[in-house]
Design a protein around this motif. Structure first.
Motif, PDB file in Angstrom:
ATOM      1  N   SER A 231      36.329   7.473 -25.876  1.00  0.00           N
ATOM      2  CA  SER A 231      35.711   6.785 -27.010  1.00  0.00           C
ATOM      3  C   SER A 231      36.280   5.372 -27.052  1.00  0.00           C
ATOM      4  N   ILE A 232      35.711   4.528 -27.871  1.00  0.00           N
ATOM      5  CA  ILE A 232      36.232   3.163 -28.004  1.00  0.00           C
ATOM      6  C   ILE A 232      37.692   3.205 -28.447  1.00  0.00           C
ATOM      7  N   LEU A 233      37.992   4.068 -29.439  1.00  0.00           N
ATOM      8  CA  LEU A 233      39.359   4.154 -29.945  1.00  0.00           C
ATOM      9  C   LEU A 233      40.300   4.685 -28.872  1.00  0.00           C
ATOM     10  N   TYR A 234      39.913   5.754 -28.202  1.00  0.00           N
ATOM     11  CA  TYR A 234      40.780   6.361 -27.202  1.00  0.00           C
ATOM     12  C   TYR A 234      41.018   5.423 -26.029  1.00  0.00           C
ATOM     13  N   ALA A 235      39.949   4.774 -25.553  1.00  0.00           N
ATOM     14  CA  ALA A 235      40.099   3.817 -24.457  1.00  0.00           C
ATOM     15  C   ALA A 235      41.004   2.666 -24.866  1.00  0.00           C
ATOM     16  N   GLY A 236      40.851   2.220 -26.119  1.00  0.00           N
ATOM     17  CA  GLY A 236      41.695   1.124 -26.598  1.00  0.00           C
ATOM     18  C   GLY A 236      43.156   1.509 -26.682  1.00  0.00           C
ATOM     19  N   VAL A 353      34.302   4.317 -38.250  1.00  0.00           N
ATOM     20  CA  VAL A 353      35.244   5.258 -37.644  1.00  0.00           C
ATOM     21  C   VAL A 353      34.498   6.205 -36.702  1.00  0.00           C
ATOM     22  N   PHE A 354      33.335   6.673 -37.129  1.00  0.00           N
ATOM     23  CA  PHE A 354      32.539   7.546 -36.262  1.00  0.00           C
ATOM     24  C   PHE A 354      32.164   6.821 -34.977  1.00  0.00           C
ATOM     25  N   VAL A 355      31.758   5.566 -35.084  1.00  0.00           N
ATOM     26  CA  VAL A 355      31.395   4.785 -33.887  1.00  0.00           C
ATOM     27  C   VAL A 355      32.599   4.659 -32.963  1.00  0.00           C
ATOM     28  N   LEU A 356      33.779   4.409 -33.532  1.00  0.00           N
ATOM     29  CA  LEU A 356      34.992   4.263 -32.724  1.00  0.00           C
ATOM     30  C   LEU A 356      35.384   5.568 -32.027  1.00  0.00           C
ATOM     31  N   LEU A 357      35.028   6.709 -32.645  1.00  0.00           N
ATOM     32  CA  LEU A 357      35.405   8.008 -32.098  1.00  0.00           C
ATOM     33  C   LEU A 357      34.341   8.618 -31.199  1.00  0.00           C
ATOM     34  N   PHE A 358      33.143   8.060 -31.207  1.00  0.00           N
ATOM     35  CA  PHE A 358      32.015   8.684 -30.504  1.00  0.00           C
ATOM     36  C   PHE A 358      32.270   8.766 -29.007  1.00  0.00           C
ATOM     37  N   MET A 359      32.066   9.951 -28.451  1.00  0.00           N
ATOM     38  CA  MET A 359      32.238  10.189 -27.013  1.00  0.00           C
ATOM     39  C   MET A 359      30.903  10.676 -26.448  1.00  0.00           C
ATOM     40  N   PRO A 360      30.222   9.869 -25.634  1.00  0.00           N
ATOM     41  CA  PRO A 360      28.943  10.330 -25.053  1.00  0.00           C
ATOM     42  C   PRO A 360      29.101  11.615 -24.253  1.00  0.00           C
ATOM     43  N   VAL A 361      30.168  11.707 -23.472  1.00  0.00           N
ATOM     44  CA  VAL A 361      30.482  12.914 -22.711  1.00  0.00           C
ATOM     45  C   VAL A 361      31.818  13.432 -23.233  1.00  0.00           C
ATOM     46  N   PRO A 362      31.808  14.318 -24.233  1.00  0.00           N
ATOM     47  CA  PRO A 362      33.069  14.732 -24.860  1.00  0.00           C
ATOM     48  C   PRO A 362      34.045  15.379 -23.893  1.00  0.00           C
TER      49      PRO A 362
END
Length: 368
Positions: A231-236, A353-362
């Motif tokens: 996700s954006i947050l995780y990658a960051g 927050v949802f956008v930052l956490l969203f994972m296209p391929v969880p």
């Protein structure tokens, strides 16, 4: 109090009119076949001020009032039953939590390669994972519970859902808090709904940073393995810790128990923020949109199935779960009071927050 019988309805209507004096002007009314009284008119004071007094006046008459507005018509639906919060349950939530500790320990031990069925004592190897994941989930649920109690809402203690390996790689499906009577208004729905994800993330983010900093970076395993979603947050956060975007250049972080548990905490938070039914995101959607949130929920469920077919089968599971939970959000007792500006900001933050956490391929199974 028993439901009013037809011969008593004129008297009951007169008593209701007296009870609402100064709060609500009745223009017309009708009774239905179930003994519910539907009033059409207008509030004489703000809904958030009027509703507590209206409820206090009508409950002795055997009614629970629901307020809603259609165009210029303030509708007061008086249901012939007094909604009372049920007694707080302690035994069932406590037993479920203990079972979830065991199943989370099993999942954590399995992540370390320990077969607890062959080596029962090896279950303690799952302690770092279980403490991490259950700590985040407990913070999430207590966020709901504490804000609910502060707002006087009828929320239960969290009911954790154990799911042992091999049925689950996490040991749990998360937890739920039972709503023991309708919520007061949209403001309450929004505050309680988003308190959980925010509280969980306050714990999850620093724990994930610690877990990443104590994990190693290297080539992926030669055999088959699970690839966690980005996700954006995780990658960051991975970039913050390692100074590069991962996976990349044939390298990826090999998550230790703590990082794996924290990442699952992010995944569960993302799922809860889907704007569907009584998920946390569904609370926020209803607070903002009212009944129009139903259309959004059906659209999100359709999107889950579309993503499940085209991107990741994980979304098929979540689409089915969303249908089982139910797309429609129940109306609060007072569905007229508008959100304040601060509540709108809170809802927008929840969406971000949802956008930052969203994972296209969880999650994906790679190789061999």
């Amino acid at each position: 109090m028993d439901m009013p019988i037809p011969d008593d309805r004129l008297m009951v209507t007169s008593r209701v009119r007296e009870a609402l004096a100064g709060l609500y002007e009745i223009i017309r009314y009708e009774w239905d076949e179930h003994g519910a009284l539907r009033l059409h008119g207008r509030l004489l004071v703000l809904a958030e001020v009027a509703y507590p007094s209206i409820r206090a006046q009508l409950e002795p008459l055997g009614f629970t009032p629901f307020l809603t507005r259609i165009a210029d018509d303030d509708i007061l639906q008086a249901l012939p039953v007094v909604v009372k919060a049920t007694q707080q349950q302690l035994l069932v939530p406590g037993v479920l939590f203990l079972l979830t500790i065991i199943t989370a320990l099993m999942a954590g031990a399995e992540y370390r390669g320990v077969d607890v069925f062959q080596n029962p004592a090896g279950i303690l190897a799952g302690l770092p994972f279980a403490l991490t994941l259950l700590g985040i989930l407990t913070a999430h649920e207590m966020g709901h519970y504490i804000v609910g109690r502060l707002r006087g809402a009828p929320v239960s203690l969290p009911y954790f859902i154990p799911l042992p390996p091999p049925l689950s790689i996490t040991g749990t499906l998360g937890a739920v808090i039972v709503q023991r009577e309708p919520m007061q208004d949209r403001r309450t729905i929004l505050e309680i709904g988003l308190a959980g994800p925010f509280a969980g993330l306050v714990f999850a983010i620093p724990i994930l940073i610690y877990g990443l900093s104590t994990s190693t970076v290297g080539p992926p395993p030669a055999g088959g393995y699970l690839q966690e979603g980005n996700s954006i947050l995780y990658a960051g956060l991975k970039y913050l810790v390692f100074g590069t975007f991962l996976p990349g250049g044939g390298l990826d972080v090999q998550l230790n128990d703590v990082a794996w548990g924290a990442w699952i905490g992010l995944l569960i938070t993302m799922m809860n923020l889907l704007p569907v039914g009584q998920l946390d995101g569904g609370h926020a959607a209803y607070a903002l949109l009212g009944r129009r949130a139903d259309y959004l929920a059906y659209g999100v469920i359709a999107l889950c199935f579309a993503l499940g077919v085209t991107v990741s089968q994980t979304w098929l599971f979540w689409g089915v779960m969303a249908l089982m939970i139910g797309p429609r959000h129940p109306a609060p007792l007072n569905d007229i009071s508008d959100l304040r500006a601060g509540h709108v900001v809170l809802a927008v933050v929840g969406l971000l927050v949802f956008v930052l956490l969203f994972m296209p391929v969880p999650i994906a199974i790679v190789g061999p």
